[in-house]
Each structure stands twice: as structure tokens, then as C-alpha cells.
Write a protein that holds these residues in place. Structure first.
Motif, PDB file in Angstrom:
ATOM      1  N   TYR A  45      20.176  -5.859 -65.710  1.00 41.57           N
ATOM      2  CA  TYR A  45      20.316  -5.741 -67.163  1.00 41.57           C
ATOM      3  C   TYR A  45      19.056  -5.193 -67.831  1.00 41.57           C
ATOM      4  N   GLY A  46      18.009  -4.984 -67.062  1.00 38.26           N
ATOM      5  CA  GLY A  46      16.791  -4.374 -67.599  1.00 38.26           C
ATOM      6  C   GLY A  46      15.969  -5.276 -68.503  1.00 38.26           C
ATOM      7  N   ILE A  47      16.170  -6.565 -68.397  1.00 41.08           N
ATOM      8  CA  ILE A  47      15.392  -7.468 -69.243  1.00 41.08           C
ATOM      9  C   ILE A  47      14.117  -7.870 -68.518  1.00 41.08           C
ATOM     10  N   MET A  48      13.085  -8.183 -69.276  1.00 39.82           N
ATOM     11  CA  MET A  48      11.795  -8.532 -68.696  1.00 39.82           C
ATOM     12  C   MET A  48      11.506 -10.024 -68.758  1.00 39.82           C
ATOM     13  N   ARG A  49      12.235 -10.757 -69.614  1.00 39.39           N
ATOM     14  CA  ARG A  49      12.020 -12.199 -69.752  1.00 39.39           C
ATOM     15  C   ARG A  49      13.354 -12.905 -69.901  1.00 39.39           C
ATOM     16  N   THR A  50      13.412 -14.104 -69.350  1.00 35.47           N
ATOM     17  CA  THR A  50      14.601 -14.927 -69.536  1.00 35.47           C
ATOM     18  C   THR A  50      14.235 -16.090 -70.448  1.00 35.47           C
ATOM     19  N   PRO A  51      15.193 -16.734 -71.046  1.00 35.01           N
ATOM     20  CA  PRO A  51      16.626 -16.538 -70.878  1.00 35.01           C
ATOM     21  C   PRO A  51      17.113 -15.326 -71.654  1.00 35.01           C
ATOM     22  N   ALA A  52      18.338 -14.929 -71.345  1.00 36.85           N
ATOM     23  CA  ALA A  52      18.963 -13.820 -72.061  1.00 36.85           C
ATOM     24  C   ALA A  52      20.437 -14.135 -72.236  1.00 36.85           C
ATOM     25  N   ILE A  53      21.010 -13.517 -73.262  1.00 41.59           N
ATOM     26  CA  ILE A  53      22.452 -13.662 -73.494  1.00 41.59           C
ATOM     27  C   ILE A  53      23.065 -12.274 -73.529  1.00 41.59           C
ATOM     28  N   VAL A  54      24.152 -12.126 -72.791  1.00 35.85           N
ATOM     29  CA  VAL A  54      24.881 -10.862 -72.686  1.00 35.85           C
ATOM     30  C   VAL A  54      26.315 -11.143 -73.101  1.00 35.85           C
TER      31      VAL A  54
END
Length: 79
Positions: A45-54
Motif C-alpha cells: 500500500y506504499g505506507i511508511m507508518r502504521t497503523p493505517a486504514i484502507v
């Protein structure tokens, strides 16, 4: 609607998942929550930090815990 919580299982990831469940409940939304804990899947998903919401395969936020109201807005944006 598909909601994914990206994170390795830390306390912030769990809080984000709880907030997402509450947002779905408050909106009475027809949505399914999936936890993604595999780092290789998260990296797609190309994110650099978590958490994330998709939501519906669109990254809505990463690097912080969204509030219930923020998640409700993201859900409504996808309707």
C-alpha cells in the motif's frame, strides 16, 4: 464495503480497529473489517507508518489512530 486495518498488532492498531468497528456500528454500515498484519502486504500500500486504514482499496490515513468521527467521514465518502 471493505475496510482494512494495516498494522502489526500494536496497541494503536487495535485502537484503530476498535474505532472502525464503532464507526460501522454508529452508521449501521454494511462493511467488513479485515486486519492486515503481514508486513509484505502492508508495504504493497506504499505506507511508511502504521497503523493505517484502507477503505475499498484506497488508503485513507496512516501513521495515527483515526477518531470514530474521522472514520465515519471516510466511510461516507466511499458510499
Amino acid at each position: 464495503m471493505e475496510i482494512k486495518i494495516l498494522g502489526t498488532g500494536c496497541s494503536n492498531c487495535k485502537k484503530l480497529e476498535a474505532n472502525a468497528k464503532e464507526a460501522i456500528k454508529e452508521l449501521n454500515a454494511d462493511a467488513k473489517i479485515t486486519k492486515v498484519e503481514d508486513i509484505k502486504e502492508i508495504m504493497k500500500y506504499g505506507i511508511m507508518r502504521t497503523p493505517a486504514i484502507v477503505i475499498n482499496e484506497k488508503v485513507k490515513m496512516f501513521g495515527k489512530v483515526c477518531t470514530v468521527d474521522e472514520i465515519k467521514k471516510y466511510i461516507n465518502d466511499e458510499k
